[in-house]
Design a protein around this motif. Structure first.
Motif, PDB file in Angstrom:
ATOM      1  N   LEU A   1      10.424   9.845 -21.722  1.00 33.19           N
ATOM      2  CA  LEU A   1      10.407   9.191 -22.879  1.00 33.19           C
ATOM      3  C   LEU A   1       9.708  10.208 -23.857  1.00 33.19           C
TER       4      LEU A   1
ATOM      5  N   ILE B   1       5.684   9.936 -20.247  1.00 37.29           N
ATOM      6  CA  ILE B   1       5.878   9.764 -21.650  1.00 37.29           C
ATOM      7  C   ILE B   1       4.968  10.834 -22.278  1.00 37.29           C
TER       8      ILE B   1
ATOM      9  N   CYS C   1       4.226  12.423 -26.319  1.00 35.41           N
ATOM     10  CA  CYS C   1       4.225  12.041 -28.007  1.00 35.41           C
ATOM     11  C   CYS C   1       3.869  13.043 -28.613  1.00 35.41           C
TER      12      CYS C   1
ATOM     13  N   VAL D   1      11.427   5.288 -15.707  1.00 38.19           N
ATOM     14  CA  VAL D   1      10.386   5.970 -16.632  1.00 38.19           C
ATOM     15  C   VAL D   1       9.687   7.040 -15.892  1.00 38.19           C
TER      16      VAL D   1
END
Length: 228
Positions: free
Chosen positions: A195, A27, A29, A24
């Motif tokens: 992600l 991240i 969102c 990973v």
């Protein structure tokens, strides 16, 4: 080899269904990507373009492990989301090419210090400490798109202690996964291991120590954690 002044941190990785781990990188969102949730948070889904915030990679909680109740909040909230894992990337990705960059999908939880978020929003300050704290991103197994396909519809739900708190359908996303990838890639160059949490349906609410959270997306998978 680089001469580090102290040992570098281990690579953050997420387990993949069938074996292996996905390294990973970052991240991202998406905020308010379901119309009903946008309205419950005071937004207008007919006018808002997609907007983004981030969490550190090491905020992940995998393997259905427990998630500690964070300090500095008295109002911790749950948000269940479809998570997209990328195997490649780039900048200014066209919508019609976005799915080529997807490795797979998982179910995730965006845990939020809602009181800090509200304070930050009212003061026009960043959300970082409301969203990007330790253990704020529980994640289920990543399922490769080569086996799963690219889900466009399906029930998404969250239970707290066995009771349904959130429920919706992937078909209700305001911005599709491909549109989210395309929009985000206009701000940053995406890369393998990124992600993307794609937004949560209505029904977010407070959780306490001892609560068991179980998220599920039809055809995708599950995620589970206990708040301790």
């Amino acid at each position: 080899m680089p001469d580090f002044v102290f040992p570098p941190p281990p690579v953050v990785a997420a387990p993949v269904a069938g074996g292996g781990r996905l390294p990973v990188r970052r991240i991202f969102c998406v905020g308010r990507n379901y119309a009903a949730h946008s309205r419950e948070m005071g937004g207008d889904p007919t006018r808002e373009p997609p907007f983004f915030f981030t969490k550190p990679a090491d905020a992940l909680v995998t393997g259905d492990a427990d998630a500690p109740y964070p300090r500095a909040t008295e109002n911790l909230h749950h948000e269940v989301e479809l998570v997209v894992a990328l195997s490649s990337g780039g900048a200014a990705i066209p919508v019609e090419e976005a799915e080529k960059h997807i490795y797979g999908y998982a179910v995730g939880l965006d845990l939020t210090r809602r009181d800090l978020q509200t304070q930050a929003r009212e003061a026009r300050q960043p959300w970082d400490m409301a969203k990007g704290f330790d253990f704020s991103a529980p994640l289920g197994l990543i399922h490769p798109a080569t086996k799963l396909g690219h889900p466009k519809a399906g029930r998404i739900a969250l239970k707290v202690n066995g009771n349904v708190r959130q429920e919706g359908d992937l078909a209700d996303l305001i911005w599709s996964v491909a549109e989210v990838i395309a929009a985000l890639s206009n701000y940053v160059a995406l890369a393998p291991g990124d992600l993307i949490f794609t937004g949560t349906p209505a029904g977010v609410g407070a959780i306490l120590r001892g609560d068991v959270l179980e998220g599920e997306i039809e055809g995708v998978g599950t995620v589970k954690t206990m708040i301790v």
